[in-house]
Design an enzyme around this catalytic site. Structure first.
Site, PDB file in Angstrom:
ATOM      1  N   HIS A   1      -4.355 -10.843  -3.398  1.00 47.60           N
ATOM      2  CA  HIS A   1      -4.691  -9.582  -4.035  1.00 47.60           C
ATOM      3  C   HIS A   1      -5.175  -9.540  -5.112  1.00 47.60           C
ATOM      4  CE1 HIS A   1      -3.620  -6.793  -0.407  1.00 47.60           C
ATOM      5  NE2 HIS A   1      -2.923  -8.270   0.264  1.00 47.60           N
TER       6      HIS A   1
ATOM      7  N   CYS B   1      -1.164  -2.684   0.185  1.00 48.35           N
ATOM      8  CA  CYS B   1      -0.363  -2.555   1.141  1.00 48.35           C
ATOM      9  C   CYS B   1       0.175  -1.747   0.982  1.00 48.35           C
ATOM     10  CB  CYS B   1       0.606  -3.692   1.234  1.00 48.35           C
ATOM     11  SG  CYS B   1       1.801  -3.848   2.015  1.00 48.35           S
TER      12      CYS B   1
ATOM     13  N   ARG C   1      -8.585  -5.023   8.184  1.00 49.35           N
ATOM     14  CA  ARG C   1      -6.310  -4.717   8.801  1.00 49.35           C
ATOM     15  C   ARG C   1      -6.092  -4.307   7.691  1.00 49.35           C
ATOM     16  NH1 ARG C   1      -2.205  -6.468   6.779  1.00 49.35           N
ATOM     17  NH2 ARG C   1      -2.954  -8.404   6.403  1.00 49.35           N
ATOM     18  N   ASP C   2      -5.926  -5.367   6.397  1.00 52.32           N
ATOM     19  CA  ASP C   2      -5.673  -5.611   5.243  1.00 52.32           C
ATOM     20  C   ASP C   2      -6.452  -4.268   3.920  1.00 52.32           C
ATOM     21  OD1 ASP C   2      -3.388  -5.933   3.301  1.00 52.32           O
ATOM     22  OD2 ASP C   2      -4.391  -8.116   2.815  1.00 52.32           O
TER      23      ASP C   2
ATOM     24  N   HIS D   1      -3.584 -16.472   0.804  1.00 50.34           N
ATOM     25  CA  HIS D   1      -3.928 -14.935   0.867  1.00 50.34           C
ATOM     26  C   HIS D   1      -3.774 -14.100  -0.531  1.00 50.34           C
ATOM     27  CE1 HIS D   1      -3.814 -10.845   3.389  1.00 50.34           C
ATOM     28  NE2 HIS D   1      -2.993 -10.486   2.348  1.00 50.34           N
TER      29      HIS D   1
ATOM     30  N   ASN E   1      -7.341  -7.351  -1.603  1.00 48.79           N
ATOM     31  CA  ASN E   1      -7.484  -8.805  -1.507  1.00 48.79           C
ATOM     32  C   ASN E   1      -9.062  -9.042  -2.789  1.00 48.79           C
ATOM     33  OD1 ASN E   1      -6.757  -7.746   1.487  1.00 48.79           O
ATOM     34  ND2 ASN E   1      -5.789  -9.464   0.908  1.00 48.79           N
TER      35      ASN E   1
END
Ligand code: HMG
Ligand code: MG
Length: 301
Positions: free
Chosen positions: A206, A237, A12-13, A204, A246
């Site tokens: 990055h 993002c 996803r990310d 979370h 990430n």
């Protein structure tokens, strides 16, 4: 035994910011390999507007075709009730709402104010729980905003508390632009942990400035045990200019195993998953652990 939970957000990310279209078959190929490597929590998809994030189109087909196996949990982002309905129809059992600690980021990312977003998330959480789904919350920009700069830890703590109160089982604290360092991470967590248990928070991070592993170490010392990461360091993002991927899952697994936290993840199969997606995307891997381990293999002949 003290265990850690790694939430793999690469599909996803990681993939949401790629410039080339990525078909469902490629995403499935990645997720199958991640599951085979032992990742039990995989954020697979995102039910957002395909006009805003074209790479997440096809999330309904993807969710339906995922390899189901006991002990593997797939989740998807759902910013509003429309996204939740689509997730429900696709058979999702876990969803996530995502807000921000900065007004400008909230507007750019989900087109509404923080206050409006909390109303939407409350409705999503209520509806999701009525259908037996688990809901995760995200707060973005916890250690800095690409538009507004510094962010107050107290603001993040208050938002995280509100997300838990609406029924989120945990809140992931997103260092969206990777600005944090161990000092600011500690200050953030000190503020959050006044009213929240460490087990209710996830990190979370990055890795834009290469600080993610150091920040995870600080968070571990303060009791957090859930961390998000992306295989091969995929990601970014679309609404955070300059944000990189990430923290690579390979690096997190190496750290955790080194510190004595068993992860249950097979490093060789994880490296294979990273190599697969890098080859598909024509991308250079960012994981230092991968570079070192692959160099070892080459040296061993
Ligand atoms: P909007 O334009 O304000 O929504 O977008 P709207 O309700 O006014 O509807 C406008 C159109 O979008 C309508 O279609 C809706 O049907 C459609 P039209 O009638 O014009 O054809 N629509 C949707 N379509 C599909 N799925 C939906 C949906 N909702 C409305 N759920 C919206 C609001 C939130 C949808 C939009 O702003 C959006 O999709 N934003 C994408 C945000 C995003 O995905 N960002 C990246 C993920 S967040 C992230 O990466 C950070 C994180 O990793 C943590 C960290 O690192 O910090 C989580
Ligand atoms: Mg993120």
């Amino acid at each position: 035994m003290d265990v850690v939970k790694i939430v793999e957000v690469g599909p996803r990310d990681g993939l949401q910011n790629e410039t080339r279209p990525i078909g469902v078959d490629i995403k499935l190929g990645l997720i199958e390999r991640l599951a085979a490597a032992g990742l039990a929590h995989i954020e697979a998809a995102s039910f957002v507007s395909p006009r805003w994030v074209p790479q997440m189109a096809g999330s309904d087909e993807l969710m339906r075709r995922l390899p189901r196996a006991a002990g593997i949990h797939y989740s998807a982002l759902t910013p509003n009730l429309k996204g939740l309905e689509a997730a429900l129809a696709a058979g999702c059992k876990e969803v996530a709402v995502f807000g921000a600690a900065s007004e400008t980021f909230s507007q750019r990312n989900i087109n509404c104010s923080i206050a409006e977003s909390l109303q939407r998330f409350g409705a999503v959480a209520e509806h999701a729980q009525a259908h037996g789904m688990r809901v995760r919350g995200y707060v973005s920009c916890v250690l800095g905003c690409p538009y507004e700069g510094d962010v107050e830890p107290a603001q993040v703590a208050a938002l995280a508390r509100q997300m838990l109160d609406m029924g989120c089982h945990e809140v992931a604290l997103g260092d969206t632009i990777g600005k944090g360092n161990p000092r600011t991470t500690r200050a953030l967590l000190d503020a959050c942990l006044r009213n929240i248990l460490p087990a209710q928070l996830a990190g979370h991070f990055h890795d834009t400035f290469g600080m993610a592993i150091a920040n995870i170490s600080s968070a571990l010392e303060l009791g957090l045990r859930t961390f998000d990461s992306s295989v091969a360091g995929l990601g970014g993002c679309p609404y955070a200019p300059g944000a990189s991927g990430n923290v690579p899952t390979e690096d997190v697994v190496y750290l955790m195993e080194g510190l004595g936290f068993p992860t249950g993840i097979d490093m060789k199969l994880l490296l294979d998953a990273g190599d697969y997606i890098n080859a598909q995307l024509g991308r250079t891997p960012t994981s230092r652990v991968r570079q070192a381990l692959r160099a070892d293999c080459a040296a061993a002949g």
